[in-house]
Design a protein around this motif. Structure first.
Motif, PDB file in Angstrom:
ATOM      1  N   LEU A 289      -1.819  -8.863   0.110  1.00  0.00           N
ATOM      2  CA  LEU A 289      -0.757  -8.213  -0.855  1.00  0.00           C
ATOM      3  C   LEU A 289      -1.662  -8.144  -2.418  1.00  0.00           C
ATOM      4  N   ARG A 290      -1.411  -7.363  -2.571  1.00  0.00           N
ATOM      5  CA  ARG A 290      -1.404  -6.697  -4.316  1.00  0.00           C
ATOM      6  C   ARG A 290      -0.749  -6.517  -4.630  1.00  0.00           C
ATOM      7  N   ARG A 291      -0.814  -7.169  -6.396  1.00  0.00           N
ATOM      8  CA  ARG A 291       0.316  -6.234  -7.164  1.00  0.00           C
ATOM      9  C   ARG A 291      -0.912  -4.706  -7.868  1.00  0.00           C
TER      10      ARG A 291
ATOM     11  N   LEU B 208       0.919  -3.836  -3.021  1.00  0.00           N
ATOM     12  CA  LEU B 208       0.167  -2.892  -1.853  1.00  0.00           C
ATOM     13  C   LEU B 208      -0.820  -3.609  -0.590  1.00  0.00           C
ATOM     14  N   LEU B 209      -0.158  -3.254   0.550  1.00  0.00           N
ATOM     15  CA  LEU B 209      -0.330  -4.261   1.580  1.00  0.00           C
ATOM     16  C   LEU B 209      -1.953  -3.937   2.376  1.00  0.00           C
ATOM     17  N   GLU B 210      -2.584  -4.491   3.002  1.00  0.00           N
ATOM     18  CA  GLU B 210      -3.844  -4.380   3.357  1.00  0.00           C
ATOM     19  C   GLU B 210      -3.494  -4.959   4.839  1.00  0.00           C
ATOM     20  N   ALA B 211      -3.429  -4.586   5.355  1.00  0.00           N
ATOM     21  CA  ALA B 211      -3.433  -5.271   7.159  1.00  0.00           C
ATOM     22  C   ALA B 211      -4.643  -5.086   8.070  1.00  0.00           C
TER      23      ALA B 211
ATOM     24  N   GLY C 225      -9.530  -0.078  12.112  1.00  0.00           N
ATOM     25  CA  GLY C 225      -9.005  -1.269  11.684  1.00  0.00           C
ATOM     26  C   GLY C 225      -8.342  -1.236  10.856  1.00  0.00           C
ATOM     27  N   VAL C 226      -7.887  -1.278   9.311  1.00  0.00           N
ATOM     28  CA  VAL C 226      -6.967  -1.187   8.939  1.00  0.00           C
ATOM     29  C   VAL C 226      -6.242  -0.274   8.804  1.00  0.00           C
ATOM     30  N   ALA C 227      -4.739  -1.259   8.381  1.00  0.00           N
ATOM     31  CA  ALA C 227      -4.123   0.001   7.265  1.00  0.00           C
ATOM     32  C   ALA C 227      -4.010  -0.457   6.149  1.00  0.00           C
ATOM     33  N   TRP C 228      -3.381   0.742   5.173  1.00  0.00           N
ATOM     34  CA  TRP C 228      -3.026   0.151   3.662  1.00  0.00           C
ATOM     35  C   TRP C 228      -1.239   0.930   3.751  1.00  0.00           C
TER      36      TRP C 228
ATOM     37  N   PRO D 172       6.255 -10.458   6.527  1.00  0.00           N
ATOM     38  CA  PRO D 172       5.430 -10.886   5.298  1.00  0.00           C
ATOM     39  C   PRO D 172       4.621 -12.782   4.434  1.00  0.00           C
ATOM     40  N   PRO D 173       4.662 -12.831   4.026  1.00  0.00           N
ATOM     41  CA  PRO D 173       4.435 -14.359   3.361  1.00  0.00           C
ATOM     42  C   PRO D 173       5.112 -14.603   3.285  1.00  0.00           C
ATOM     43  N   GLU D 174       5.387 -16.097   2.737  1.00  0.00           N
ATOM     44  CA  GLU D 174       7.198 -16.693   1.929  1.00  0.00           C
ATOM     45  C   GLU D 174       6.941 -16.124   0.636  1.00  0.00           C
TER      46      GLU D 174
END
Length: 293
Positions: free
Chosen positions: A209-211, A198-201, A186-189, A168-170
């Protein structure tokens, strides 16, 4: 909003024990059957099928738009709990075996094992896409004790080689348990405990990351800037339709999800998110339903 019927295991398999089932990246329903299995009691509730001997031969039943075919897998040594299809007719299995560190296996189109490898403990989701990527997401019993599971979300190539693990980011909480998961090409949520961002990788290394307004969702469907999250906020049958911006998912409307006949959706197993589609089943391993956006 009502679910639609997606796939049903044919009646000729009614007497067989299903070890695991899923809907793959091509929309095909998969059931892995062990003819040599018996039901074992579980301290967590329902009994589960246990192969009487290992290794054993298992039968994969594939329903593709109503067309059903079989594939025999030889020499399976795991008590399989999760599976998914890979490109080129291959298959990945995950479960428990004699060697705990080798809890995943890859099978070729001929039904023979190609490789065994360690996928980490306490796998919550195992999902692959059509571009040779495999994703594994974990819950807390693995995250805190296993070096592979510790990332909470890991990506592999279709040969079982680990390519990436989430950091995770700081200032952002790490993954304790992944609650809802969606995999597209090519993407996982992912939505994860404790803070449920909400993690978009993406496979090119991009992370966002979104709220969101939804706490502890059970599943989600994603298409372009739209996302529909199922459950959460202690409302298991509630759909939350949101529009994604750069930093958050904004609630647009809510609806109640029902069975195809309009009956309440009371209980369901872990949903499978595949891009714009969300696949669900109830307490039966034999019936899959779908909704889409």
């Amino acid at each position: 909003m009502a679910l639609r019927s997606h796939a049903l295991l044919p009646r000729q398999y009614d007497h067989q024990k299903v070890l695991a089932t899923t809907v793959d990246a091509w929309g095909r329903a998969l059931w892995l059957i062990c003819p040599n299995a018996e039901l074992q009691p579980s301290s967590f509730g329902r009994a589960y099928p246990q192969p009487r001997t290992r290794p054993y031969d298992a039968l994969l039943v594939i329903n593709s738009g109503g067309t059903v075919r079989e594939q025999l897998l030889r020499g399976v040594s795991l008590r399989v709990t999760r599976l998914d299809a890979l490109p080129n007719g291959r298959l990945v299995l995950e479960g428990s075996g004699d060697a705990r560190e080798h809890n995943a296996q890859i099978y070729g189109p001929d039904g023979r094992r190609r490789r065994s490898f360690a996928m980490g403990r306490a796998v919550e989701y195992l999902m692959a896409d059509r571009r040779h990527h495999v994703w594994s997401a974990y819950f807390d019993e693995g995250v805190y004790i296993d070096p592979i599971s510790a990332a909470g979300l890991v990506r592999w190539d279709s040969g079982g080689n680990q390519q990436w693990g989430y950091t995770p980011p700081e200032g952002i909480e790490y993954i304790d348990t992944v609650y809802a998961f969606n995999v597209d090409d090519g993407v996982a949520w992912a939505s994860y405990y404790p803070t449920f961002p909400l993690l978009e990788a993406r496979t090119d290394g991009q992370i966002r990351l979104r709220r969101t307004p939804v706490v502890a969702p059970a599943g989600m469907a994603v298409h372009e800037k739209q996302i529909v999250m199922l459950g959460g906020n202690r409302q298991p049958d509630r759909l939350h339709r949101c529009r994604m911006t750069e930093h958050e998912a904004l609630l647009i409307e809510e609806a109640c999800l029902t069975l195809p006949n309009g009956a309440p959706l009371k209980r369901y197993a872990r949903p499978i998110g595949r891009g714009r589609h969300l696949y669900l089943r109830g307490t039966s391993l034999r019936q899959w339903y779908v909704m889409g956006i």
